[in-house]
Design a protein around this motif. Structure first.
Motif, PDB file in Angstrom:
ATOM      1  N   LYS A 157       2.436   1.884  -3.443  1.00  0.00           N
ATOM      2  CA  LYS A 157       1.505   2.454  -4.415  1.00  0.00           C
ATOM      3  C   LYS A 157       1.475   3.977  -4.343  1.00  0.00           C
ATOM      4  O   LYS A 157       1.130   4.637  -5.307  1.00  0.00           O
ATOM      5  N   ARG A 158       1.824   4.513  -3.188  1.00  0.00           N
ATOM      6  CA  ARG A 158       1.747   5.961  -2.972  1.00  0.00           C
ATOM      7  C   ARG A 158       3.100   6.666  -3.107  1.00  0.00           C
ATOM      8  O   ARG A 158       3.193   7.858  -2.904  1.00  0.00           O
ATOM      9  N   CYS A 159       4.135   5.923  -3.407  1.00  0.00           N
ATOM     10  CA  CYS A 159       5.493   6.481  -3.481  1.00  0.00           C
ATOM     11  C   CYS A 159       5.901   6.765  -4.918  1.00  0.00           C
ATOM     12  O   CYS A 159       5.376   6.166  -5.851  1.00  0.00           O
ATOM     13  N   GLU A 179       0.826  -1.211   0.000  1.00  0.00           N
ATOM     14  CA  GLU A 179       0.000   0.000   0.000  1.00  0.00           C
ATOM     15  C   GLU A 179       0.860   1.261   0.000  1.00  0.00           C
ATOM     16  O   GLU A 179       0.553   2.231  -0.684  1.00  0.00           O
TER      17      GLU A 179
END
Length: 183
Positions: free
Chosen positions: A67-69, A64
């Protein structure tokens, strides 16, 4: 044990440029200039299957976060785990730690097997990217000094190469001059 481990990792990471500490998806994450570290623990009395299931849960949190990096940071995520105190003396925990560290899914993994007094943390850190290979007061590595004993350098070169006041052109000219003098 997780809280103590988290504090120790944060202390080491602070010296390297800690950017933040986050708790999300049931796991702790710290951001260091160049990477992200997930921190977790494996419970005493866990079976192999329970411990690997816990690792998989932490990897779900890592996914998770990935996915945001940005792509650069997503490829530099580490999972650092602590086992129960005294686990360094247990063949079960040693085998399990080796298995976890070999697993290359989603993040690089480092597993700390603490001794009875947790005094082997520095040894653990020395085997991770958080290690401080330098020993000079300035906090930098002087690779030439570390290797100097093993090198067979022309006479005078080491002194010139270690002179931090020389600019590039001056350094090259001095080395060439020394080379001509040795002929």
């Amino acid at each position: 044990m997780l809280e103590e481990f988290k504090q120790k990792i944060i202390s080491v990471a602070t010296a390297l440029g800690l950017n933040g500490i986050y708790e999300c998806y049931g796991s702790y994450f710290i951001a260091v200039d160049f990477c992200i570290v997930a921190i977790g623990s494996l419970a005493e009395g866990s079976t192999r299957e329970q411990a690997l299931s816990e690792v998989d849960s932490m990897l779900a949190a890592v996914l998770e976060i990935r996915k945001r990096c940005s792509p650069a940071k997503a490829s530099d995520i580490y999972l650092m785990l602590v086992c129960p105190v005294g686990s360094i003396d247990s063949p079960f925990w040693k085998e399990l730690a080796a298995e976890i560290e070999r697993d290359d899914r989603l993040a690089r993994k480092h597993v700390w097997l603490p001794c009875a007094d947790s005094g082997n943390f520095e040894v653990f850190v020395a085997n991770t990217f958080l290690a401080k290979p330098w020993d000079s007061p300035s906090g930098t590595v002087d690779a030439l000094k570390l290797m100097a004993d093993d090198l067979d350098m022309p006479k005078g070169w080491q002194e010139v190469l270690l002179n931090t006041e020389l600019e590039t052109v001056e350094l090259i000219n001095k080395l060439l001059l020394l080379d001509k003098e040795s002929i």
